[in-house]
Design a protein around this motif. Structure first.
Motif, PDB file in Angstrom:
ATOM      1  N   ARG A  93       0.755  -1.210  -0.150  1.00 56.90           N
ATOM      2  CA  ARG A  93       0.065  -0.142   0.041  1.00 56.90           C
ATOM      3  C   ARG A  93       0.858   1.303   0.019  1.00 56.90           C
ATOM      4  O   ARG A  93       0.405   2.379  -0.822  1.00 56.90           O
ATOM      5  CB  ARG A  93      -0.759  -0.009   1.051  1.00 56.90           C
ATOM      6  N   VAL A  94       1.844   1.528   0.801  1.00 55.42           N
ATOM      7  CA  VAL A  94       2.722   2.334   0.803  1.00 55.42           C
ATOM      8  C   VAL A  94       3.515   2.675  -0.495  1.00 55.42           C
ATOM      9  O   VAL A  94       3.462   3.896  -1.079  1.00 55.42           O
ATOM     10  CB  VAL A  94       3.970   2.354   1.892  1.00 55.42           C
ATOM     11  N   VAL A  95       3.937   1.590  -1.077  1.00 56.62           N
ATOM     12  CA  VAL A  95       4.532   1.843  -2.389  1.00 56.62           C
ATOM     13  C   VAL A  95       3.639   2.071  -3.579  1.00 56.62           C
ATOM     14  O   VAL A  95       3.873   3.113  -4.602  1.00 56.62           O
ATOM     15  CB  VAL A  95       5.183   0.389  -3.072  1.00 56.62           C
ATOM     16  N   GLN A  99       3.602   5.724  -5.787  1.00 54.35           N
ATOM     17  CA  GLN A  99       3.637   5.831  -6.975  1.00 54.35           C
ATOM     18  C   GLN A  99       2.782   6.713  -7.695  1.00 54.35           C
ATOM     19  O   GLN A  99       2.737   7.191  -8.725  1.00 54.35           O
ATOM     20  CB  GLN A  99       3.412   4.206  -7.772  1.00 54.35           C
ATOM     21  N   GLU A 100       1.564   6.553  -6.774  1.00 55.09           N
ATOM     22  CA  GLU A 100       0.430   7.407  -7.217  1.00 55.09           C
ATOM     23  C   GLU A 100       0.721   9.174  -7.040  1.00 55.09           C
ATOM     24  O   GLU A 100       0.522   9.961  -7.975  1.00 55.09           O
ATOM     25  CB  GLU A 100      -0.875   7.253  -6.309  1.00 55.09           C
ATOM     26  N   MET A 104       1.344  12.460 -10.021  1.00 50.72           N
ATOM     27  CA  MET A 104       0.634  13.615  -9.966  1.00 50.72           C
ATOM     28  C   MET A 104       1.486  14.666 -10.694  1.00 50.72           C
ATOM     29  O   MET A 104       2.597  14.723 -10.681  1.00 50.72           O
ATOM     30  CB  MET A 104       0.166  14.206  -8.287  1.00 50.72           C
ATOM     31  N   PRO A 105       0.731  15.569 -11.323  1.00 44.82           N
ATOM     32  CA  PRO A 105       1.500  16.660 -12.257  1.00 44.82           C
ATOM     33  C   PRO A 105       1.875  17.907 -11.307  1.00 44.82           C
ATOM     34  O   PRO A 105       0.926  17.984 -10.382  1.00 44.82           O
ATOM     35  CB  PRO A 105       0.228  17.420 -13.142  1.00 44.82           C
TER      36      PRO A 105
END
Length: 106
Positions: A93-95, A99-100, A104-105
């Motif tokens: 979940r942390v990874v 990554q999310e 993000m721009p």
């Protein structure tokens, strides 16, 4: 062999870890003490997983020399597996969150 950790089990493990970090006062102690950091939570979970793994190894060794029965070995190995799968789920979940954030721009 794979163990599925559902949302309820993960939430219960997280709540148990927070209670352990907060100490013996429960929710009342949380108001007077600062909340533990995520790093401390992960550190405690990892140490629990390592301890459960060592206990499973010890029970297995004890069973080989006749000092433990099969039920104790199975319980220790199952607890170690559950701890490890919980730590792995948190890591995943942390990874995924990292990554999310990276997508993000600016």
């Amino acid at each position: 062999m794979s163990i599925e950790v559902g949302p309820k089990a993960a939430a219960a493990a997280y709540r148990k870890a927070l209670e352990r970090i907060a100490g013996p006062g429960g929710a009342g102690a949380e108001a007077s003490q600062p909340m533990a950091s995520f790093g401390e939570l992960v550190k405690h979970q990892l140490s629990d997983a390592i301890g459960a793994g060592r206990l499973a190894e010890q029970r297995s060794t004890d069973a080989l020399v006749g000092k433990a029965d099969l039920q104790q070995v199975v319980e220790a190995v199952t607890a170690a597996e559950l701890n490890l799968s919980t730590v792995t789920a948190v890591r995943d979940r942390v990874v995924a969150a990292y990554q999310e954030i990276m997508r993000m721009p600016m």
